[in-house]
Design an enzyme around this catalytic site. Structure first.
Site, PDB file in Angstrom:
ATOM      1  CD  GLU A 179      -5.886  13.718   0.107  1.00 17.09           C
ATOM      2  OE1 GLU A 179      -6.868  14.442   0.341  1.00 17.09           O
ATOM      3  OE2 GLU A 179      -4.966  13.533   0.935  1.00 17.09           O
TER       4      GLU A 179
ATOM      5  CG  ASP B 237      -1.745   3.576   4.526  1.00 12.62           C
ATOM      6  OD1 ASP B 237      -1.981   4.783   4.353  1.00 12.62           O
ATOM      7  OD2 ASP B 237      -1.226   3.130   5.569  1.00 12.62           O
TER       8      ASP B 237
ATOM      9  CG  ASP C  18      -6.602  15.702  -4.195  1.00 13.04           C
ATOM     10  OD1 ASP C  18      -5.645  16.034  -3.489  1.00 13.04           O
ATOM     11  OD2 ASP C  18      -7.709  15.351  -3.738  1.00 13.04           O
TER      12      ASP C  18
ATOM     13  CG  ASN D 205      -7.795   7.638   5.363  1.00 13.60           C
ATOM     14  OD1 ASN D 205      -7.358   6.522   5.105  1.00 13.60           O
ATOM     15  ND2 ASN D 205      -7.142   8.737   5.046  1.00 13.60           N
TER      16      ASN D 205
END
Length: 341
Positions: free
Chosen positions: A257, A231, A214, A222
């Site tokens: 993620e 992204d 993770d 973000n």
């Protein structure tokens, strides 16, 4: 089919079935076709690829079977996407009806033209007036306009259909890929993981390890830099993780993620070392935020590694890896658990 071909087919089937049983391959149409082709030894590249997969997993995972079937066995024009088929069927029906209507219009037009020409041939014999002749001409012009409108409509339908067919072909190619691949990162998706994971545990569970990874503080990327850079981080992480996947190890985007890695025929110690190498590789990642002209160097991930235990279910194995991943996050992130002995 000739007697000789029937005998060859029967012989290949007798060879294929024991091999499928030996490697615990499910008896599905795709697997039958794949192994029938394999024992027929008509495609050396397929045999080499399948031998490699078997050596890595002691079986052929479902996703691998599907991909090998598509690449080496299936007819390139074989389409098994119901929505596409329905769209094409509907389009053909519409075109067929349009063609039928156009033909009816054309036949009716032909009959009227013939009738009007017969009247024109009788002009001199029956002494038609100028007004009657003009009426015939007007009738011909009107009928011509009608058939022109009908044919123009059908031509438009054909052009529309061609455009839709081209779009369907492109969509079909993408859909075929999307079934097993994640569109953003290009690695296998969660659906592929579920298929492979269930297949591995049913066919060759011994030594199967699962790594869950993770990305640390992904929400910060973000919120700070925007989803576009988020992204970009996902793609870069997937690419770096993929570089470590060899000898049958497969990477999947598990969701958001989070990534999952299936390590076949292994041991917890080896899988943990693999995860540690991946963790160090991610630390070296560097991305540039073009909007702010900043270099992003603080990319890391936490890892949980678990090995299948006798009588353990797939869900229990995933939960074991997930708990270790959670502990790695809780203990400060950017680490692999369990700790090496």
């Amino acid at each position: 089919m000739s007697l000789e071909l029937l005998q060859i087919a029967a012989l290949n089937l007798k060879k294929a079935v024991p091999l499928m049983l030996k490697h615990k391959i499910p008896t599905t149409p795709v697997n039958y076709a794949l192994w029938y082709t394999y024992v027929g030894e008509q495609n050396p590249e397929l045999n080499q690829q399948l031998d490699t997969v078997i050596s890595q997993y002691n079986t052929c995972p479902p996703v691998s079977s599907e991909l090998l079937y598509r690449q080496y066995v299936a007819d390139p024009v074989e389409l098994d996407v119901r929505e596409m088929r329905q769209s094409l069927d509907a389009m053909v029906t519409e075109l067929s009806q349009s063609l039928k209507d156009t033909n009816l219009d054309a036949n009716d037009f032909q009959s009227r033209i013939n009738s009007n020409f017969e009247k024109l041939n009788r002009i001199e014999d029956e002494g038609y007036s100028v007004e009657q002749v003009l009426d015939l001409v007007r009738s011909l012009v009107k009928e011509s306009d009608n058939i022109r409108s009908s044919t123009e409509f059908f031509t438009g339908q054909l052009q529309k259909a061609q455009t839709e067919i081209d779009a369907l072909k492109k969509k079909l190619e993408q859909t075929e890929k999307d079934v097993l691949y994640d569109a953003l990162t290009g690695c296998f998706n969660r659906r592929a993981f579920d298929i492979d994971f269930a297949g591995m545990l049913a066919q060759a569970p011994l030594g199967t390890c699962v790594i869950l990874a993770d990305i640390d503080h992904f929400k910060v990327f973000n919120d700070t830099y925007g989803h576009q850079l988020g992204d970009q981080v996902l793609r870069a992480v997937a690419k770096r993780l993929q570089e470590s996947c060899r000898d049958g190890v497969k990477l999947y985007r598990f969701g958001g993620e989070e990534f999952a890695i299936i390590v076949p025929k292994s041991q917890l110690r080896v899988a943990r070392q693999l995860a540690e190498g991946m963790r160090r590789g991610l630390e070296k990642l560097s991305l540039k935020d073009r909007r702010k002209d900043e270099r992003i160097n603080n990319i890391s991930a936490s890892f949980g590694v678990a090995q299948w235990q006798d009588k353990q279910t797939g869900m229990q194995l995933i939960e074991a890896a997930d708990k270790l991943l959670y502990d790695a996050k809780r203990l400060g992130r950017n680490r692999v658990l369990p700790i090496s002995n």
